[in-house]
Scaffold this motif. Structure first.
Motif, PDB file in Angstrom:
ATOM      1  N   TYR A 237      67.118 -19.620  48.851  1.00 64.54           N
ATOM      2  CA  TYR A 237      66.428 -18.981  47.727  1.00 64.54           C
ATOM      3  C   TYR A 237      64.963 -19.423  47.661  1.00 64.54           C
ATOM      4  N   HIS A 238      64.734 -20.717  47.899  1.00 59.88           N
ATOM      5  CA  HIS A 238      63.351 -21.208  47.919  1.00 59.88           C
ATOM      6  C   HIS A 238      62.521 -20.455  48.938  1.00 59.88           C
ATOM      7  N   ASN A 239      63.061 -20.302  50.133  1.00 57.63           N
ATOM      8  CA  ASN A 239      62.309 -19.640  51.196  1.00 57.63           C
ATOM      9  C   ASN A 239      62.073 -18.164  50.880  1.00 57.63           C
ATOM     10  N   GLU A 240      63.006 -17.535  50.181  1.00 64.73           N
ATOM     11  CA  GLU A 240      62.797 -16.151  49.760  1.00 64.73           C
ATOM     12  C   GLU A 240      61.633 -16.056  48.778  1.00 64.73           C
ATOM     13  N   VAL A 241      61.562 -16.988  47.843  1.00 68.49           N
ATOM     14  CA  VAL A 241      60.451 -17.006  46.892  1.00 68.49           C
ATOM     15  C   VAL A 241      59.130 -17.247  47.621  1.00 68.49           C
ATOM     16  N   LEU A 242      59.139 -18.203  48.543  1.00 73.12           N
ATOM     17  CA  LEU A 242      57.918 -18.521  49.264  1.00 73.12           C
ATOM     18  C   LEU A 242      57.455 -17.334  50.120  1.00 73.12           C
ATOM     19  N   ASN A 243      58.387 -16.656  50.740  1.00 78.14           N
ATOM     20  CA  ASN A 243      58.020 -15.478  51.536  1.00 78.14           C
ATOM     21  C   ASN A 243      57.436 -14.382  50.659  1.00 78.14           C
ATOM     22  N   ALA A 244      57.953 -14.239  49.445  1.00 77.28           N
ATOM     23  CA  ALA A 244      57.387 -13.261  48.515  1.00 77.28           C
ATOM     24  C   ALA A 244      55.962 -13.636  48.131  1.00 77.28           C
ATOM     25  N   ILE A 245      55.730 -14.924  47.911  1.00 75.10           N
ATOM     26  CA  ILE A 245      54.387 -15.390  47.569  1.00 75.10           C
ATOM     27  C   ILE A 245      53.420 -15.128  48.721  1.00 75.10           C
ATOM     28  N   LYS A 246      53.893 -15.290  49.945  1.00 75.61           N
ATOM     29  CA  LYS A 246      53.031 -15.087  51.108  1.00 75.61           C
ATOM     30  C   LYS A 246      52.607 -13.629  51.293  1.00 75.61           C
ATOM     31  N   THR A 247      53.265 -12.707  50.603  1.00 81.23           N
ATOM     32  CA  THR A 247      52.846 -11.298  50.675  1.00 81.23           C
ATOM     33  C   THR A 247      51.691 -11.007  49.725  1.00 81.23           C
ATOM     34  N   MET A 248      51.369 -11.945  48.845  1.00 80.94           N
ATOM     35  CA  MET A 248      50.313 -11.714  47.860  1.00 80.94           C
ATOM     36  C   MET A 248      48.946 -11.755  48.520  1.00 80.94           C
ATOM     37  N   LYS A 249      48.057 -10.925  48.041  1.00 80.03           N
ATOM     38  CA  LYS A 249      46.716 -10.850  48.604  1.00 80.03           C
ATOM     39  C   LYS A 249      45.977 -12.168  48.423  1.00 80.03           C
ATOM     40  N   GLU A 250      46.184 -12.783  47.271  1.00 74.40           N
ATOM     41  CA  GLU A 250      45.547 -14.073  46.982  1.00 74.40           C
ATOM     42  C   GLU A 250      46.627 -15.076  46.609  1.00 74.40           C
TER      43      GLU A 250
END
Length: 284
Positions: free
Chosen positions: A103-116
């Motif tokens: 679950y942590h890695n899913e959240v982190l991967n979502a954050i990495k899609t953010m422009k900033e």
């Protein structure tokens, strides 16, 4: 947006989110009120206290009930994974959430899609999972106490319970543990280590040590480390650098404790109510 996320020890609490504000010894999130005790509630309340002081936008808080079984943490992870990329988050604090690597890695991967990339701050369980997942270095700030630092310093420990060595009375080993945590790539870029002496570090270098004013009576009061984490987020939201935010938070926490004149029966909300007085006294 300043986002604060964590679980509360309330068995029947479903996931709940909203802007937060203070009301006496409670924190109101959206249309629900929660007691200010240790943990995520104390972190969120201290953040609100600083934001109120400087007329900053209130933090957006996401909470869920979890009494240690993980059932409340799962929907919180899923909310963060699904919502963060669209929320315009500039600063995110992750607190008491049961560690789950996937679950942590899913959240982190979502954050990495953010422009900033937002400023990422982790305390408590979220530090554990960030370390165990091998992504501690992606975070901007960790806020461990000495026992949590010992876990970060130990490359082999799968959980703080298994940390090597005897972690009581280890203040004299704090600098050694800081070095070990950074050498093992188990630390965020910045760390604010909370203890009798507070250490603010960056990339393994100790930038500042704060030990005054000394308020020993704060030590047994649950939540006095959580308040530092919340204030750090608020000060960054105010425009401070991470270093200055950490230094200001540990100093403010100490002065708030001094003003509150705590005793063994003192509750953390009483310390939080003294934060505005402390800020006026030290003129942050």
């Amino acid at each position: 947006m300043l986002l604060l996320a964590g679980t509360l020890p309330i068995k029947e609490l479903n996931l709940h989110a909203g802007k937060a504000r203070l009301s006496d010894d409670n924190i109101i999130i959206g249309d629900m009120s929660f007691p200010i005790n240790r943990g995520s509630a104390a972190m969120m309340a201290s953040c609100c206290a600083v934001c109120n002081m400087y007329d900053l936008e209130s933090p957006y808080c996401v909470v869920s009930g979890d009494i240690g079984r993980g059932n409340g943490s799962e929907p919180l992870y899923h909310y963060l994974r699904d919502k963060i990329p669209q929320m315009g988050v500039k600063i995110a604090v992750f607190h008491y959430i049961m560690p789950n690597l996937n679950y942590h890695n899913e959240v982190l991967n979502a954050i990495k899609t953010m422009k900033e990339k937002p400023v990422l701050i982790a305390d408590a369980g979220y530090m554990y999972v960030a370390k165990m997942a091998g992504f501690a270095g992606y975070y901007d700030m960790f806020t461990p106490d000495l026992g949590e630092l010992a876990f970060l310093a130990d490359n082999e420990a799968p959980h703080p319970f298994y940390t090597r060595g005897f972690i009581i009375h280890m203040e004299e080993k704090a600098k050694e543990l800081i070095k070990m945590a950074y050498d093992g790539n188990n630390a965020a870029k910045f760390m604010c280590i909370k203890g009798t002496t507070d250490y603010i570090c960056k990339d393994g270098e100790i930038l500042k040590e704060v030990s005054q004013p000394s308020v020993p009576e704060l030590e047994p009061i649950g939540g006095t480390g959580d308040t530092i984490t919340g204030m750090i987020a608020a000060f960054i939201n105010k425009g401070m650098t991470l270093e200055d935010a950490a230094v200001s938070s540990v100093i403010t926490n100490r002065f708030a404790g001094q003003i509150a004149k705590p005793n063994p029966a003192t509750q953390i909300w009483e310390i939080i109510k003294s934060i505005p007085l402390a800020l006026n006294e030290i003129k942050q």
